[in-house]
Write a protein that holds these residues in place. Structure first.
Motif, PDB file in Angstrom:
ATOM      1  N   ALA A   1      32.067  43.425  -6.453  1.00  7.74           N
ATOM      2  CA  ALA A   1      33.501  43.141  -6.521  1.00  7.74           C
ATOM      3  C   ALA A   1      34.251  44.248  -7.255  1.00  7.74           C
TER       4      ALA A   1
ATOM      5  N   GLY B   1      33.596  37.004  -7.457  1.00 10.30           N
ATOM      6  CA  GLY B   1      33.184  37.874  -8.558  1.00 10.30           C
ATOM      7  C   GLY B   1      32.605  37.063  -9.690  1.00 10.30           C
TER       8      GLY B   1
ATOM      9  N   ARG C   1      36.797  33.600  -8.821  1.00  6.38           N
ATOM     10  CA  ARG C   1      35.677  33.232  -9.697  1.00  6.38           C
ATOM     11  C   ARG C   1      35.404  31.764  -9.592  1.00  6.38           C
TER      12      ARG C   1
ATOM     13  N   VAL D   1      39.986  38.702  -6.309  1.00  2.00           N
ATOM     14  CA  VAL D   1      38.658  38.337  -6.805  1.00  2.00           C
ATOM     15  C   VAL D   1      38.728  36.875  -7.223  1.00  2.00           C
TER      16      VAL D   1
END
Length: 148
Positions: A133, A118, A148, A146
């Motif tokens: 996402a 995401g 990052r 999610v």
């Protein structure tokens, strides 16, 4: 019994990071890399920079062939990464709107968790660009991580 993790892949650094996260999970897991070809995306639904002026006409047979070639490149990279982790990896593909296809795949294939990259966009950027996402998180029938 092994848990099944679904990781949507598009060749981007974020999808690679999500795949690394999933492959690094402890315990008995099965990881499935899913690539969704979005027919509305002239860039073959991958993170590769594409100059559409030099590519086959969007939606043509040649366009779909090029999208399939790009998908195979993405899967090759995912398999190489899985080999680095000494992990088994299955691949699968779908054609359609990415968030919907990811959620439908999870529902139809006994997936235990989705691991997705995401961008973490906020405000106007998120409203304008949307977020696969975010949609997956809202609609998923299973837990979503999610990365990052």
């Amino acid at each position: 019994m092994s848990r099944q993790l679904l990781v949507p892949v598009d060749g981007s650094p974020l999808s690679k990071r999500a795949l690394e996260y999933a492959l690094d999970e402890e315990g008995s897991i099965s990881v499935i890399a899913l690539h969704v070809i979005d027919p509305s995306d002239p860039g073959y639904s991958s993170a590769t920079d594409v100059d559409v002026r030099n590519e086959p006409p969007h939606g043509s047979r040649e366009w779909y062939q090029r999208a399939a070639e790009e998908e195979e490149r993405i899967f090759d990279e995912a398999r190489e990464l899985a080999a680095d982790y000494d992990a088994d990896l299955s691949t699968d593909s779908a054609i359609g709107e990415p968030a919907r296809e990811i959620v439908d795949y999870a529902e139809d294939n006994d997936i235990d968790q989705i691991v997705v990259g995401g961008h973490g966009r906020i405000g106007t950027a998120r409203m304008l660009l949307g977020s696969v996402a975010e949609i997956v998180v809202r609609r998923s029938p299973v837990s979503v991580t999610v990365v990052r």
